[in-house]
Write an enzyme that holds these catalytic residues in place. Structure first.
Site, mmCIF file in Angstrom:
data_model
loop_
_atom_site.group_PDB
_atom_site.id
_atom_site.type_symbol
_atom_site.label_atom_id
_atom_site.label_comp_id
_atom_site.label_asym_id
_atom_site.label_seq_id
_atom_site.Cartn_x
_atom_site.Cartn_y
_atom_site.Cartn_z
ATOM 1 N N SER A 1 14.047 45.552 16.645
ATOM 2 C CA SER A 1 13.529 44.264 17.125
ATOM 3 C C SER A 1 13.847 43.150 16.134
ATOM 4 O O SER A 1 14.018 43.380 14.935
ATOM 5 C CB SER A 1 12.017 44.332 17.322
ATOM 6 O OG SER A 1 11.674 45.311 18.270
HETATM 7 N N1 SAH Z 1 9.849 49.507 16.842
HETATM 8 C C1 SAH Z 1 11.281 49.671 16.989
HETATM 9 C C2 SAH Z 1 11.789 48.987 18.237
HETATM 10 C C3 SAH Z 1 12.793 49.838 18.918
HETATM 11 S S1 SAH Z 1 13.242 49.310 20.557
HETATM 12 C C4 SAH Z 1 12.005 49.168 15.739
HETATM 13 O O1 SAH Z 1 11.384 48.492 14.916
HETATM 14 O O2 SAH Z 1 13.180 49.485 15.561
HETATM 15 C C5 SAH Z 1 12.083 50.190 21.559
HETATM 16 C C6 SAH Z 1 12.016 51.681 21.391
HETATM 17 O O3 SAH Z 1 11.100 52.170 22.371
HETATM 18 C C7 SAH Z 1 13.332 52.428 21.644
HETATM 19 O O4 SAH Z 1 13.608 53.244 20.537
HETATM 20 C C8 SAH Z 1 13.048 53.243 22.903
HETATM 21 O O5 SAH Z 1 13.730 54.482 22.936
HETATM 22 C C9 SAH Z 1 11.545 53.427 22.815
HETATM 23 N N2 SAH Z 1 10.878 53.726 24.094
HETATM 24 C C10 SAH Z 1 11.156 53.252 25.322
HETATM 25 N N3 SAH Z 1 10.298 53.752 26.234
HETATM 26 C C11 SAH Z 1 9.448 54.590 25.557
HETATM 27 C C12 SAH Z 1 8.336 55.410 25.928
HETATM 28 N N4 SAH Z 1 7.919 55.524 27.200
HETATM 29 N N5 SAH Z 1 7.709 56.100 24.960
HETATM 30 C C13 SAH Z 1 8.097 56.041 23.662
HETATM 31 N N6 SAH Z 1 9.139 55.280 23.250
HETATM 32 C C14 SAH Z 1 9.807 54.563 24.181
#
Ligand code: SAH
Length: 213
Positions: A64
């Site tokens: 993000s």
């Molecule tokens: N907090 C992360 C943001 C990653 S983007 C960072 O700082 O890098 C969002 C993430 O949510 C992705 O890795 C995606 O695979 C995950 N995601 C999407 N749907 C999800 C779900 N139902 N349960 C758990 N993770 C999920």
């Protein structure tokens, strides 16, 4: 894994940018000034690690934007020792920010490749969530509930009921809600059945997907 003076200098500038964009929580700014974000990214993007932008990580996901991480963390209003559940571990950068604030962290990732990578990587930097789980964040993590804070780092088409149900009284759920564009929404649990909802502007996230992969 190097963190040089150049990186530290770039982080200082990033913190100044975040302040200008309205981030006021000093603990959050301090966490961002400490964490080597470039190490959370693929090496081809390292030069961009301290610009205020989202970037691709493995499995078509993104780390993000720093402003988004800072804003969500600020809205969560956590204190040292709070119990926090994060949905969407991804690169682990948001997890690191929360751990710098001294919370006890539970974090769930649905994408196995990312889950495995980040589970190995985070502890190498000294960041140790209480539990990292390969699973579906839509259902939360009942067995460790209730939480002082729950933070969702992917765009949710709707607010999953289990997440509201797993909040302590007084706890907050910070969740971007919407399909193409998301509204950053905060739910504060006032009593067993009563939640107060606030909205904090538009953001763009990769989608919260059902089930694990
Ligand atoms: N907090 C992360 C943001 C990653 S983007 C960072 O700082 O890098 C969002 C993430 O949510 C992705 O890795 C995606 O695979 C995950 N995601 C999407 N749907 C999800 C779900 N139902 N349960 C758990 N993770 C999920």
């Amino acid at each position: 894994m190097k963190d040089t003076f150049t990186h530290q200098g770039m982080r200082k500038r990033l913190v100044e940018t975040l302040k200008k964009k309205g981030i006021v929580n000093n603990n959050v700014l301090q966490a961002i000034s400490k964490i080597p974000r470039h190490l959370f990214m693929d090496s081809s993007f390292v030069d961009h690690a301290y610009t205020d932008k989202a970037f691709p990580i493995a499995a078509d996901q993104t780390i993000s934007q720093p402003y988004t991480v800072a804003r969500q963390t600020e809205l969560l209003e956590v204190e040292k020792g709070d119990k926090v559940l994060e949905i969407g571990t991804g690169s682990g950068y948001q997890s690191a920010v929360l751990l710098e604030l001294g919370v006890t962290l539970f974090t769930i990732e649905r994408q196995n490749e990312l889950f495995k990578k980040t589970k190995l990587f985070l502890p190498k930097l000294g960041y140790k969530p209480k539990r990292m789980i390969f699973g579906d964040g839509y259902i939360g993590l009942e067995e460790e509930a209730p939480y002082d804070g729950i933070i969702v780092t992917a765009g949710a088409p709707f607010v999953p009921n289990p997440l509201l149900a797993q909040l302590k009284i007084g706890g907050k759920l910070v969740i971007p809600v919407g399909d193409n564009v998301q509204i950053m929404t905060v739910f504060t649990r006032k009593s067993e059945a009563e939640f107060v909802k606030e909205e904090h502007g538009e953001f763009r996230f990769v989608p919260l997907l059902e089930d694990k992969n």
